[in-house]
Design an enzyme around this catalytic site. Structure first.
Site, PDB file in Angstrom:
ATOM      1  N   ARG A  70     148.919  33.144  23.445  1.00 52.31           N
ATOM      2  CA  ARG A  70     147.855  33.037  22.458  1.00 52.31           C
ATOM      3  C   ARG A  70     147.987  34.179  21.455  1.00 52.31           C
ATOM      4  O   ARG A  70     148.450  35.263  21.793  1.00 52.31           O
ATOM      5  CB  ARG A  70     146.477  33.126  23.123  1.00 52.31           C
ATOM      6  CG  ARG A  70     146.026  31.871  23.852  1.00 52.31           C
ATOM      7  CD  ARG A  70     144.638  32.045  24.437  1.00 52.31           C
ATOM      8  NE  ARG A  70     144.592  33.037  25.476  1.00 52.31           N
ATOM      9  CZ  ARG A  70     144.155  34.271  25.322  1.00 52.31           C
ATOM     10  NH1 ARG A  70     143.653  34.682  24.167  1.00 52.31           N
ATOM     11  NH2 ARG A  70     144.173  35.117  26.330  1.00 52.31           N
ATOM     12  N   GLY A 199     150.393  26.728  24.548  1.00 56.88           N
ATOM     13  CA  GLY A 199     149.199  26.837  25.395  1.00 56.88           C
ATOM     14  C   GLY A 199     147.880  26.793  24.644  1.00 56.88           C
ATOM     15  O   GLY A 199     147.581  25.834  23.922  1.00 56.88           O
ATOM     16  N   LYS A 207     140.995  26.458  25.399  1.00 52.22           N
ATOM     17  CA  LYS A 207     140.194  27.578  24.942  1.00 52.22           C
ATOM     18  C   LYS A 207     139.417  27.223  23.666  1.00 52.22           C
ATOM     19  O   LYS A 207     138.283  27.668  23.475  1.00 52.22           O
ATOM     20  CB  LYS A 207     141.067  28.817  24.733  1.00 52.22           C
ATOM     21  CG  LYS A 207     141.760  29.307  26.019  1.00 52.22           C
ATOM     22  CD  LYS A 207     140.760  29.456  27.105  1.00 52.22           C
ATOM     23  CE  LYS A 207     141.205  29.905  28.483  1.00 52.22           C
ATOM     24  NZ  LYS A 207     142.396  30.462  28.857  1.00 52.22           N
ATOM     25  N   HIS A 227     134.765  31.522  30.998  1.00 56.62           N
ATOM     26  CA  HIS A 227     136.173  31.657  31.420  1.00 56.62           C
ATOM     27  C   HIS A 227     136.184  31.952  32.921  1.00 56.62           C
ATOM     28  O   HIS A 227     136.456  33.069  33.342  1.00 56.62           O
ATOM     29  CB  HIS A 227     136.801  32.812  30.621  1.00 56.62           C
ATOM     30  CG  HIS A 227     138.290  32.887  30.702  1.00 56.62           C
ATOM     31  ND1 HIS A 227     138.994  34.035  30.415  1.00 56.62           N
ATOM     32  CD2 HIS A 227     139.234  31.961  31.019  1.00 56.62           C
ATOM     33  CE1 HIS A 227     140.287  33.818  30.547  1.00 56.62           C
ATOM     34  NE2 HIS A 227     140.458  32.578  30.920  1.00 56.62           N
ATOM     35  N   GLY A 252     143.967  36.950  37.651  1.00 55.30           N
ATOM     36  CA  GLY A 252     143.826  36.477  39.026  1.00 55.30           C
ATOM     37  C   GLY A 252     142.900  35.310  39.294  1.00 55.30           C
ATOM     38  O   GLY A 252     142.619  35.028  40.462  1.00 55.30           O
ATOM     39  N   THR A 254     143.436  31.924  38.873  1.00 52.48           N
ATOM     40  CA  THR A 254     144.132  30.822  39.531  1.00 52.48           C
ATOM     41  C   THR A 254     144.412  31.174  40.990  1.00 52.48           C
ATOM     42  O   THR A 254     144.218  30.355  41.895  1.00 52.48           O
ATOM     43  CB  THR A 254     145.443  30.516  38.786  1.00 52.48           C
ATOM     44  OG1 THR A 254     145.113  30.156  37.453  1.00 52.48           O
ATOM     45  CG2 THR A 254     146.205  29.391  39.449  1.00 52.48           C
ATOM     46  N   ARG A 368     154.531  29.486  32.180  1.00 50.50           N
ATOM     47  CA  ARG A 368     153.417  28.742  32.788  1.00 50.50           C
ATOM     48  C   ARG A 368     153.886  27.428  33.390  1.00 50.50           C
ATOM     49  O   ARG A 368     154.968  26.929  33.089  1.00 50.50           O
ATOM     50  CB  ARG A 368     152.360  28.438  31.712  1.00 50.50           C
ATOM     51  CG  ARG A 368     151.786  29.682  31.048  1.00 50.50           C
ATOM     52  CD  ARG A 368     150.326  29.833  31.325  1.00 50.50           C
ATOM     53  NE  ARG A 368     149.841  31.162  30.943  1.00 50.50           N
ATOM     54  CZ  ARG A 368     148.648  31.610  31.282  1.00 50.50           C
ATOM     55  NH1 ARG A 368     147.818  30.864  31.974  1.00 50.50           N
ATOM     56  NH2 ARG A 368     148.262  32.819  30.932  1.00 50.50           N
TER      57      ARG A 368
HETATM   58  P1  GTP Z   1     144.958  32.871  32.966  1.00 46.34           P
HETATM   59  O1  GTP Z   1     145.542  31.553  33.313  1.00 46.34           O
HETATM   60  O2  GTP Z   1     145.732  33.597  31.922  1.00 46.34           O
HETATM   61  O3  GTP Z   1     143.523  32.793  32.596  1.00 46.34           O
HETATM   62  O4  GTP Z   1     145.162  33.843  34.256  1.00 46.34           O
HETATM   63  P2  GTP Z   1     144.437  33.936  35.675  1.00 46.34           P
HETATM   64  O5  GTP Z   1     143.211  34.764  35.561  1.00 46.34           O
HETATM   65  O6  GTP Z   1     144.309  32.595  36.273  1.00 46.34           O
HETATM   66  O7  GTP Z   1     145.490  34.817  36.517  1.00 46.34           O
HETATM   67  P3  GTP Z   1     146.492  34.394  37.689  1.00 46.34           P
HETATM   68  O8  GTP Z   1     145.785  34.020  38.945  1.00 46.34           O
HETATM   69  O9  GTP Z   1     147.475  33.426  37.160  1.00 46.34           O
HETATM   70  O10 GTP Z   1     147.215  35.790  37.959  1.00 46.34           O
HETATM   71  C1  GTP Z   1     147.855  36.504  36.933  1.00 46.34           C
HETATM   72  C2  GTP Z   1     148.756  37.568  37.502  1.00 46.34           C
HETATM   73  O11 GTP Z   1     148.017  38.445  38.340  1.00 46.34           O
HETATM   74  C3  GTP Z   1     149.891  36.987  38.343  1.00 46.34           C
HETATM   75  O12 GTP Z   1     151.087  37.672  38.057  1.00 46.34           O
HETATM   76  C4  GTP Z   1     149.437  37.242  39.750  1.00 46.34           C
HETATM   77  O13 GTP Z   1     150.535  37.397  40.628  1.00 46.34           O
HETATM   78  C5  GTP Z   1     148.600  38.518  39.635  1.00 46.34           C
HETATM   79  N1  GTP Z   1     147.528  38.550  40.656  1.00 46.34           N
HETATM   80  C6  GTP Z   1     146.639  37.566  40.927  1.00 46.34           C
HETATM   81  N2  GTP Z   1     145.806  37.914  41.942  1.00 46.34           N
HETATM   82  C7  GTP Z   1     146.171  39.158  42.310  1.00 46.34           C
HETATM   83  C8  GTP Z   1     145.694  40.066  43.315  1.00 46.34           C
HETATM   84  O14 GTP Z   1     144.758  39.803  44.081  1.00 46.34           O
HETATM   85  N3  GTP Z   1     146.329  41.285  43.386  1.00 46.34           N
HETATM   86  C9  GTP Z   1     147.368  41.600  42.555  1.00 46.34           C
HETATM   87  N4  GTP Z   1     147.933  42.800  42.691  1.00 46.34           N
HETATM   88  N5  GTP Z   1     147.850  40.758  41.609  1.00 46.34           N
HETATM   89  C10 GTP Z   1     147.268  39.561  41.490  1.00 46.34           C
HETATM   90  C1  SPV Z   2     144.500  32.368  29.116  1.00 52.13           C
HETATM   91  O1  SPV Z   2     145.166  33.012  28.302  1.00 52.13           O
HETATM   92  O2  SPV Z   2     143.399  32.767  29.550  1.00 52.13           O
HETATM   93  C2  SPV Z   2     145.026  31.091  29.641  1.00 52.13           C
HETATM   94  C3  SPV Z   2     146.221  30.523  29.025  1.00 52.13           C
HETATM   95  O3  SPV Z   2     144.424  30.508  30.532  1.00 52.13           O
HETATM   96  S1  SPV Z   2     145.906  29.753  27.505  1.00 52.13           S
HETATM   97  O4  SPV Z   2     145.793  28.327  27.725  1.00 52.13           O
HETATM   98  O5  SPV Z   2     147.077  30.031  26.643  1.00 52.13           O
HETATM   99  O6  SPV Z   2     144.694  30.265  26.941  1.00 52.13           O
HETATM  100 MN    MN Z   3     142.539  31.604  31.123  1.00 59.10          MN
END
Ligand code: GTP
Ligand code: SPV
Ligand code: MN
Length: 593
Positions: A70, A199, A207, A227, A252, A254, A368
């Protein structure tokens, strides 16, 4: 497809007159259509078929190297009045923006196909749900939208004859980053996005519609677009609650949404309702209800593996679109965090021959995958429930290497809103720009709130007053590091220990330690057996240093003052109370573990 809706037709015609595509294709979301689009995308090179044994029904997309995340500096909220978007959004006057965009979109689809993509955000026949239509010249967007939303016929049936839908016009244009615009017109529920195919810039349901436009609608209609992930958690006694959790991009959500409890926590079950966006509204019974408007995951690939997130590994084992990951010579995907294949070559995310000695990452850090939520082994069927799920706890999480403890509970709703509003977090690769810089990111919504954040805080306070049984509000931080820069808390599956405490608090089963910043767990209530954190680490995870927090409270003043008199007085009060509590405990180190 029977296209009866006059209003939709008129708008599509108008946009086609502007963009001048060679042909217009209306998408119905069917299987056959999807197969056709995928085949076309392979022919054009937009998708690369993956190994059909290892990744059935799955494809790789390599985006333009300048178009990988983004772009917040190119993202605008366009309204009549600047005050309506506030100091944290880029603003353009709507008239001026429309003129600019008309110029950019004029004839942009010559020689291309315009796809008409009706999508439904939220379950069918639900008071939460909204219909949108995205017009795009990108096949990649079209096939992604089919996974990310309830796309096609269902959306049009839901819309009926109504002209009440969110309009999105998207073109990849020439991908010129200098002329990239992602513009939102909340006053007429319209989005224009040009010169990006990535994305959140291009999948306008996500978004742009489900957060920026939806947050504006939520304020008018008394609900919240956030979010947030949504998860169910059931303890070994069979008690079940639902939690909604906001963490900034790539912090974190997802992973938490489909956490796999292990070892002594095997008796806990997690159910995934959503991983990125939640729409919340007070129900007639005075509880807060949530739905996930989306139908798929657009998740971060690097770091995802069978140790960190086994449920996601299973989810993406088929029918998945991968963007900017690396590929091994047997057409298998690869990214940092997976084991390196023993033999054969690896092509990096740009298709270059790669090996680990080269000094750069094979997968883009914001690589992604797109996969349907229904493929998740712990998918919650409540996802499709029109009334949503009742929320018992709200979490605001951040990525901070210092100061913010692992877990802390607010004293009450107003204090919880204050905790959310004062959140700061280190930036990640999910948005273009520097990574690891601490910035204010209230409620993880800084890049996604479609209106003045002062009004947004006020809206949160107002929603709280409508709730007879408001959820408890918590703050978490999985990302505190030690002197060597290593994460102290193991995270991922071990986060169940924190969720258990949250659940026990919701059921009034455990007490807490009152500190100036909020309620911390008593260590005997937080099951830490076998977690592998040494006493020094534990001390850091739960330390509250009044001096440090007084400094932090001072820094909030600068942020709050951006909003002038529009900032709700309640937040300033909470800040005053915090400072007073901290002053009374100065010199102490709390709590002693
Ligand atoms: P968006 O899709 O961008 O909104 O991200 P998100 O908030 O869903 O984050 P996601 O769960 O994909 O995690 C993003 C990064 O953080 C990845 O590289 C994970 O491996 C790391 N991560 C997630 N949970 C943890 C945790 O509990 N501890 C640590 N150290 N890293 C984490
Ligand atoms: C974020 O950036 O929070 C995402 C990926 O979940 S995007 O769809 O590019 O916004
Ligand atoms: Mn997101």
């Amino acid at each position: 497809m029977a296209m009866q809706n006059q209003k939709v037709r008129e708008w599509v015609d108008e946009m086609a007159r502007l963009t001048k595509p060679d042909r217009i294709v209306w998408l119905d979301g069917s299987e056959a259509e999807n197969r056709r689009l995928l085949a076309q995308a392979c022919e054009s090179g937009e998708l690369i078929p993956l190994n059909p044994q290892k990744h059935p029904g799955s494809y790789l997309h390599r985006s333009d190297p300048q178009d990988v995340a983004r772009t917040e500096h190119c993202t605008f909220i366009c309204t009549e009045k600047r005050e309506d978007v506030g100091p944290t959004n880029n603003w353009l006057p709507s008239g001026e923006a429309k003129t600019l965009l008309k110029g950019l979109f004029d004839g942009v689809m010559r020689g291309r196909t315009l796809y008409v993509i009706p999508f439904l955000l939220g379950p069918r026949h639900s008071p939460f749900s909204k219909v949108g239509i995205e017009l795009t010249d990108s096949l990649y967007v079209a096939v992604n939208m089919r996974i990310m939303t309830r796309m096609g016929e269902a959306a049009l049936e839901e819309l009926g004859e109504s002209g009440d839908f969110i309009k999105g016009l998207h073109s990849t244009g020439n991908l010129d980053p200098q002329k990239r615009y992602i513009c939102h017109f909340p006053e007429d529920k319209t989005i224009y996005s040009i010169n990006s195919g990535y994305g959140g810039n291009a999948l306008l349901s996500k978004k742009c519609a489900a957060l920026r436009i939806a947050s504006w609608l939520g304020r008018e209609e008394s609900w919240l677009a956030e979010h947030m992930l949504i998860m169910g958690i059931e303890n070994p006694q069979g008690e079940k609650i639902y939690i909604a959790a906001a963490l900034p991009s790539a912090c974190g959500k997802t992973n938490l949404a489909m956490l796999q409890p292990d070892g002594k926590f095997k008796g806990y079950r997690i159910f995934c309702v959503g991983d990125d966006i939640a729409w919340l509204r007070p129900g007639r019974d005075g509880q807060l209800y949530a739905v996930n408007p989306e139908a798929g995951f657009f998740g971060v690939a690097p770091g995802t593996n069978f140790q960190t997130n086994p449920n996601m590994m299973k989810t993406i084992s088929r029918n998945t679109l991968f963007t900017n990951v690396a590929m091994a010579s047997d057409q298998r995907v690869w990214w940092e965090g997976l084991e390196l294949p023993k033999d054969g070559e690896i092509l990096d995310w740009q298709g270059r021959l790669w090996d680990p000695t080269l000094g750069w990452k094979a997968a883009h850090p914001n690589a992604r995958f797109t996969a349907p939520i229904r493929q998740c082994p712990i998918y919650a069927p409540e996802w499709d429930r029109p009334e949503g799920v009742p929320i018992s706890a709200v979490i605001f999480g951040c990525r901070r290497s210092t100061i913010v403890p692992l877990i802390c509970e607010s004293f009450h709703w107003q204090h919880g809103v204050y905790l959310g509003a004062t959140m700061s977090s280190e930036t990640t690769a999910a948005a273009a720009g520097a990574v690891g810089v601490v910035r204010r990111d209230p409620m993880a919504m800084l890049p996604f709130c479609g209106y003045n954040m002062a009004d947004y805080f006020d809206h949160w306070l107002r929603i709280g007053r409508q709730l007879k049984r408001p959820p408890r509000i918590f703050r978490v931080n999985w990302f505190r590091t030690d002197e060597k820069g290593k994460f102290i808390w193991p995270g991922f599956g071990e986060n169940i220990r924190v969720l258990k405490w949250i659940m026990d608090r919701c059921h009034d089963k455990v007490d807490c330690l009152e500190t100036p910043i909020g309620r911390l767990p008593l260590l005997q209530d937080l099951d830490l057996e076998g977690v592998g954190v040494d006493p020094a680490g534990l001390r850091q995870l739960f330390e509250v240093d009044p001096e440090e927090w007084l400094k932090a409270a001072e820094e909030q003043t600068e942020f709050f003052s951006l909003f002038g008199t529009r900032l709700p007085g309640e937040l300033l009060k909470e800040q005053e109370f915090l400072v007073a509590r901290l002053r009374s405990r100065k010199g102490e180190h709390l709590p002693s573990v």
